[in-house]
Design a protein around this motif. Structure first.
Motif, PDB file in Angstrom:
ATOM      1  N   PRO A 179     -22.192 -15.358 -10.898  1.00 17.30           N
ATOM      2  CA  PRO A 179     -23.171 -14.299 -10.588  1.00 17.30           C
ATOM      3  C   PRO A 179     -24.561 -14.874 -10.312  1.00 17.30           C
ATOM      4  CG  PRO A 179     -22.651 -14.328 -12.931  1.00 17.30           C
ATOM      5  CD  PRO A 179     -21.695 -15.273 -12.273  1.00 17.30           C
ATOM      6  N   LYS A 180     -25.240 -14.295  -9.312  1.00 14.06           N
ATOM      7  CA  LYS A 180     -26.578 -14.774  -8.971  1.00 14.06           C
ATOM      8  C   LYS A 180     -27.578 -14.548 -10.093  1.00 14.06           C
ATOM      9  CE  LYS A 180     -26.014 -14.237  -3.967  1.00 14.06           C
ATOM     10  NZ  LYS A 180     -26.542 -13.577  -2.739  1.00 14.06           N
ATOM     11  N   ASN A 181     -27.358 -13.531 -10.893  1.00 14.94           N
ATOM     12  CA  ASN A 181     -28.253 -13.230 -12.016  1.00 14.94           C
ATOM     13  C   ASN A 181     -27.606 -13.560 -13.359  1.00 14.94           C
ATOM     14  OD1 ASN A 181     -26.327 -11.228 -11.720  1.00 14.94           O
ATOM     15  ND2 ASN A 181     -27.715  -9.535 -12.253  1.00 14.94           N
ATOM     16  N   GLY A 182     -26.799 -14.634 -13.360  1.00 11.11           N
ATOM     17  CA  GLY A 182     -26.125 -15.029 -14.594  1.00 11.11           C
ATOM     18  C   GLY A 182     -25.484 -16.390 -14.480  1.00 11.11           C
ATOM     19  N   TYR A 183     -24.361 -16.561 -15.165  1.00  8.73           N
ATOM     20  CA  TYR A 183     -23.675 -17.846 -15.174  1.00  8.73           C
ATOM     21  C   TYR A 183     -22.275 -17.665 -15.725  1.00  8.73           C
ATOM     22  CZ  TYR A 183     -25.551 -17.586 -19.974  1.00  8.73           C
ATOM     23  OH  TYR A 183     -25.890 -17.168 -21.239  1.00  8.73           O
ATOM     24  N   LEU A 184     -21.482 -18.716 -15.661  1.00 13.85           N
ATOM     25  CA  LEU A 184     -20.151 -18.752 -16.273  1.00 13.85           C
ATOM     26  C   LEU A 184     -20.165 -19.686 -17.469  1.00 13.85           C
ATOM     27  CD1 LEU A 184     -17.770 -19.106 -13.164  1.00 13.85           C
ATOM     28  CD2 LEU A 184     -18.576 -16.995 -14.261  1.00 13.85           C
ATOM     29  N   LEU A 185     -19.470 -19.282 -18.531  1.00 15.71           N
ATOM     30  CA  LEU A 185     -19.163 -20.175 -19.648  1.00 15.71           C
ATOM     31  C   LEU A 185     -17.694 -20.532 -19.558  1.00 15.71           C
ATOM     32  CD1 LEU A 185     -21.069 -18.392 -22.560  1.00 15.71           C
ATOM     33  CD2 LEU A 185     -21.780 -20.429 -21.300  1.00 15.71           C
ATOM     34  N   VAL A 186     -17.393 -21.812 -19.573  1.00 13.22           N
ATOM     35  CA  VAL A 186     -16.021 -22.297 -19.421  1.00 13.22           C
ATOM     36  C   VAL A 186     -15.604 -22.994 -20.704  1.00 13.22           C
ATOM     37  CG1 VAL A 186     -14.486 -23.798 -18.115  1.00 13.22           C
ATOM     38  CG2 VAL A 186     -16.301 -22.547 -16.935  1.00 13.22           C
ATOM     39  N   ILE A 241     -12.570 -18.551 -18.722  1.00 15.70           N
ATOM     40  CA  ILE A 241     -13.774 -18.304 -17.936  1.00 15.70           C
ATOM     41  C   ILE A 241     -14.451 -17.030 -18.442  1.00 15.70           C
ATOM     42  CG2 ILE A 241     -14.740 -18.160 -15.624  1.00 15.70           C
ATOM     43  CD1 ILE A 241     -12.987 -20.651 -16.058  1.00 15.70           C
ATOM     44  N   ILE A 242     -15.685 -17.157 -18.922  1.00 17.85           N
ATOM     45  CA  ILE A 242     -16.461 -16.018 -19.426  1.00 17.85           C
ATOM     46  C   ILE A 242     -17.648 -15.796 -18.503  1.00 17.85           C
ATOM     47  CG2 ILE A 242     -17.863 -15.168 -21.359  1.00 17.85           C
ATOM     48  CD1 ILE A 242     -16.061 -16.956 -23.157  1.00 17.85           C
ATOM     49  N   THR A 243     -17.748 -14.605 -17.950  1.00 17.64           N
ATOM     50  CA  THR A 243     -18.838 -14.286 -17.029  1.00 17.64           C
ATOM     51  C   THR A 243     -19.992 -13.633 -17.789  1.00 17.64           C
ATOM     52  OG1 THR A 243     -17.274 -13.965 -15.215  1.00 17.64           O
ATOM     53  CG2 THR A 243     -19.473 -13.027 -14.940  1.00 17.64           C
ATOM     54  N   VAL A 244     -21.198 -14.151 -17.546  1.00 12.88           N
ATOM     55  CA  VAL A 244     -22.399 -13.647 -18.206  1.00 12.88           C
ATOM     56  C   VAL A 244     -23.371 -13.157 -17.125  1.00 12.88           C
ATOM     57  CG1 VAL A 244     -24.332 -14.213 -19.727  1.00 12.88           C
ATOM     58  CG2 VAL A 244     -22.092 -15.277 -20.112  1.00 12.88           C
ATOM     59  N   VAL A 245     -23.822 -11.910 -17.240  1.00 17.50           N
ATOM     60  CA  VAL A 245     -24.787 -11.324 -16.309  1.00 17.50           C
ATOM     61  C   VAL A 245     -25.978 -10.812 -17.107  1.00 17.50           C
ATOM     62  CG1 VAL A 245     -25.207  -9.526 -14.588  1.00 17.50           C
ATOM     63  CG2 VAL A 245     -22.992 -10.711 -14.650  1.00 17.50           C
ATOM     64  N   ASN A 246     -27.167 -11.205 -16.689  1.00 23.90           N
ATOM     65  CA  ASN A 246     -28.391 -10.805 -17.400  1.00 23.90           C
ATOM     66  C   ASN A 246     -28.282 -11.079 -18.901  1.00 23.90           C
ATOM     67  OD1 ASN A 246     -29.716  -9.915 -15.053  1.00 23.90           O
ATOM     68  ND2 ASN A 246     -28.725  -7.904 -15.182  1.00 23.90           N
ATOM     69  N   ASN A 247     -27.755 -12.270 -19.224  1.00 20.12           N
ATOM     70  CA  ASN A 247     -27.632 -12.739 -20.613  1.00 20.12           C
ATOM     71  C   ASN A 247     -26.701 -11.880 -21.457  1.00 20.12           C
ATOM     72  OD1 ASN A 247     -29.469 -14.933 -20.275  1.00 20.12           O
ATOM     73  ND2 ASN A 247     -31.169 -13.479 -20.400  1.00 20.12           N
ATOM     74  N   GLN A 248     -25.740 -11.226 -20.822  1.00 19.32           N
ATOM     75  CA  GLN A 248     -24.755 -10.422 -21.549  1.00 19.32           C
ATOM     76  C   GLN A 248     -23.357 -10.724 -21.022  1.00 19.32           C
ATOM     77  OE1 GLN A 248     -25.614  -6.207 -22.257  1.00 19.32           O
ATOM     78  NE2 GLN A 248     -23.516  -5.701 -21.731  1.00 19.32           N
ATOM     79  N   GLY A 270     -13.114 -17.556 -31.249  1.00 16.05           N
ATOM     80  CA  GLY A 270     -12.772 -16.258 -31.809  1.00 16.05           C
ATOM     81  C   GLY A 270     -13.382 -15.131 -30.980  1.00 16.05           C
ATOM     82  N   GLY A 271     -13.998 -14.163 -31.655  1.00 17.99           N
ATOM     83  CA  GLY A 271     -14.623 -13.052 -30.937  1.00 17.99           C
ATOM     84  C   GLY A 271     -16.103 -13.225 -30.721  1.00 17.99           C
ATOM     85  N   ALA A 272     -16.611 -14.439 -30.861  1.00 18.45           N
ATOM     86  CA  ALA A 272     -18.055 -14.662 -30.768  1.00 18.45           C
ATOM     87  C   ALA A 272     -18.610 -14.374 -29.381  1.00 18.45           C
ATOM     88  CB  ALA A 272     -18.388 -16.097 -31.164  1.00 18.45           C
ATOM     89  N   LEU A 273     -17.754 -14.432 -28.350  1.00 18.31           N
ATOM     90  CA  LEU A 273     -18.217 -14.195 -26.983  1.00 18.31           C
ATOM     91  C   LEU A 273     -17.508 -12.989 -26.380  1.00 18.31           C
ATOM     92  CD1 LEU A 273     -18.406 -17.884 -25.663  1.00 18.31           C
ATOM     93  CD2 LEU A 273     -20.279 -16.443 -26.480  1.00 18.31           C
ATOM     94  N   ALA A 274     -17.340 -11.952 -27.192  1.00 14.38           N
ATOM     95  CA  ALA A 274     -16.688 -10.727 -26.723  1.00 14.38           C
ATOM     96  C   ALA A 274     -17.579 -10.000 -25.723  1.00 14.38           C
ATOM     97  CB  ALA A 274     -16.383  -9.824 -27.910  1.00 14.38           C
ATOM     98  N   SER A 275     -16.961  -9.159 -24.908  1.00 13.47           N
ATOM     99  CA  SER A 275     -17.697  -8.399 -23.910  1.00 13.47           C
ATOM    100  C   SER A 275     -18.819  -7.596 -24.550  1.00 13.47           C
ATOM    101  CB  SER A 275     -16.735  -7.473 -23.161  1.00 13.47           C
ATOM    102  OG  SER A 275     -17.401  -6.774 -22.146  1.00 13.47           O
ATOM    103  N   GLY A 276     -20.009  -7.609 -23.938  1.00 15.90           N
ATOM    104  CA  GLY A 276     -21.169  -6.901 -24.454  1.00 15.90           C
ATOM    105  C   GLY A 276     -22.080  -7.740 -25.324  1.00 15.90           C
TER     106      GLY A 276
END
Length: 589
Positions: free
Chosen positions: A433-440, A410-417, A447-453
């Protein structure tokens, strides 16, 4: 320029559009949504009004309430301003119609009818209290006919009656149970149980008395159904239990909304079909996807309550869903916003406010671009179908996401980050998040393509591209008819056997050559089970469809109009996840 397979409405489809609308209930002096009939309260819409030429107020009761709670029979009509009915009358009498302001109810003026049968009527707040004169049952006669069984109930005067239940028998799925309630008392000698020979259409009958009413409870053989009709001079209720051709009718319910019940023959098989023929260019008429939970996508509800909650005039159940998880399994797009993505290249119906429709098979491409230049495919959006890859869940899904599979990332994304990454074993559910979405991520590593930030962007498009132009889309499948040809291919849309060959109740949406939209339902054939998908495609073709799509069927099959299900008793209808709603504003220009 319209895409392939798109039809616009031609002048030939302008049925009843230019006829003046009768005065709606905006001038009413009282209205409500409950009636109390002889002490029992039911959810029925009603209104009271007084025109300048009248000496006393008029009372209107919804046609669905009159039919369901009083036994009033609606007969064929080609004028929406008057509705012929039969209720212990030698011939149909015409009742004037009025519509609620939001078009969800059609009222019939019962003032004259009520006076003729001595009903006492008193509005009290939200409730319309009605008391009918006490009635008595004389005799109940049962007789076996060549075609089935007949019951005749002698009454001393007209009285309300209701079919309270018509379901599969608990003692055997091949039999049916019914309960007919009559607002009349019966002598103690009638309170007995009948048993009939094994080959009889009517297997058993029990008569009981309860709170001033008489209840007839029976078990019927196989697919036979009870048809109740009324006679006068003397007053009688007649119950015919037969497997023959049911009554056929055509009622222009409102401008652009035609109710049809007809038997369609395929060889030696006869299928009773109920459908609504809609003119999508009627002023004030529009179609929209609907679902029951306005705060989240999860949940299943009876179409009856879904339709009333969304305030539609008509509706049909639509897409498939996971009954356990209560999640959609197919395309839903509303007003240009994707609510849930299509799956498995299955058939959809798409439309716009101009009355243009397109049916075909569809894919949704979602490309996720990262700030490092990586491009990843998103396989689904707010969908209950857990395929391999990356899925996206937005606030449309609801406030939280509960993992569908045992192991998910589960990857949490807020304001496209990207802000965090967790595994599904770390929590039972994850906040969206109300201002984002989850990537499952399911059985898929990046790999590291969806690292924090990491900053993200999403592009969305459909294949075929022509579907991009349609703001409303609902998916189910398989596609049945395209350009007047049967194109059924369940395997291509990844339906597993025996889905395509089994006999079952069916729902469908079709489009005729002049642009009329058909919302259709079929259950059993005369003397047997419902159609296969191939037979359903042929039936939709016989109804005039040049394009047609199968919708979810079986116990989900439900067709709604003006407060009632047209095709089945409501207690037999399963809960569904979504539908296609028909909104109608009577005063639209």
């Amino acid at each position: 320029m319209l895409g392939p397979g798109v039809l616009a409405v031609t002048p030939a489809a302008q049925v009843a559009v230019n006829q003046p609308i009768v005065q709606v209930a905006s001038a009413s002096i009282n209205q409500g949504n409950q009636i109390q009939l002889n002490g029992r309260t039911y959810p029925v819409a009603w209104t009271q009004w007084q025109d300048s030429a009248q000496s006393s107020p008029s009372i209107g009761i919804s046609d669905s309430g009159l039919n369901r709670r009083f036994g009033v029979d609606l007969t064929s009509s080609n004028d929406f301003r008057q509705q012929p009915v039969q209720w212990f009358t030698p011939k149909p009498i015409a009742l004037t119609t009025r519509f609620s302001e939001n078009g969800t109810s059609r009222y019939l003026d019962v003032s004259a009818l009520a006076r003729s049968v001595n009903w006492q009527i008193q509005p009290q707040g939200n409730v319309l209290k009605i008391k009918s004169p006490p009635a008595k049952i004389g005799k109940i006669r049962a007789g076996r006919q060549q075609w089935g069984h007949r019951l005749v109930i002698d009454l001393d005067q007209p009285t309300p009656w209701q079919m309270e239940r018509l379901t599969n028998s608990r003692s055997g799925k091949k039999d049916r149970e019914f309960v007919l309630a009559i607002d009349a008392t019966a002598a103690a000698g009638l309170g007995k149980a009948w048993k009939f020979p094994a080959k009889s259409a009517l297997k058993s009958l029990k008569i009981t008395r309860k709170q001033g009413r008489t209840l007839l409870s029976g078990v019927i053989k196989g697919t036979m159904r009870p048809r109740v009709w009324m006679l006068t001079n003397p007053n009688r209720l007649v119950i015919d239990i037969k497997g023959g051709v049911p009554e056929q009718r055509s009622i222009l319910w409102a401008p652009g909304i035609l109710r049809q019940e007809r038997v369609i023959a395929l060889g030696n098989k006869q299928y009773p079909v109920t459908w609504l023929a809609l003119n999508p260019q009627t002023p004030g008429l529009k179609l929209q996807p609907i679902w029951g939970n306005r705060n989240a996508l999860l949940g299943i509800h009876p179409l009856l309550s879904m339709a009333k909650g969304t305030q539609v005039a008509a509706a049909i159940n639509a897409g498939f869903f996971n009954r356990k998880n209560k999640t959609p399994l197919g395309a839903i797009r509303q007003n240009g916003q994707w609510i849930s993505s299509p799956i498995l290249n299955r058939g959809v119906v798409a439309w716009n406010p101009q009355g243009q429709f397109q049916m075909g098979r569809i894919n949704l491409q979602q490309v996720l671009s990262t700030s490092s230049g990586k491009r990843l495919s998103i396989v689904s959006l707010d969908s209950g179908y857990p395929q391999k890859g990356i899925a996206r869940y937005t606030p449309t899904w609801g406030p939280t996401y509960t993992p569908i599979l045992k192991t998910e990332k589960i990857i949490t994304v807020v304001n496209n980050q990207v802000v965090s990454e967790k595994v599904s074993t770390s929590a039972k559910s994850f906040a969206i998040p109300k201002n984002g979405y989850l990537l499952v991520q399911r059985s898929f590593e990046v790999g590291g393509a969806l690292a924090s930030g990491t900053q993200l962007q999403i592009q969305t498009a459909t294949t075929p591209a022509s579907f991009n132009a349609f703001p409303n889309i609902v998916g189910a499948g398989p596609l049945l008819v395209s350009n007047s040809q049967v194109v059924l291919n369940a395997k291509a849309e990844k339906f597993r056997p025996p889905f395509d060959t089994q006999s079952a109740p069916r729902s469908g949406i079709g489009q005729t050559a002049d642009g009329t939209i058909l919302l259709a339902a079929v259950h059993n054939r005369v003397g047997g089970p419902g159609p296969t998908l191939k037979e359903w495609a042929l039936i939709m073709q016989r109804l005039g469809s040049v394009n047609a799509l199968n919708l979810d069927g079986g116990s989900s099959t439900s067709l709604y109009l003006g407060g009632q299900l047209l095709d089945r008793h409501p207690v037999t209808a399963a809960r569904v996840q979504n539908g296609i709603g028909v909104f109608w504003q009577p005063n639209a220009k």
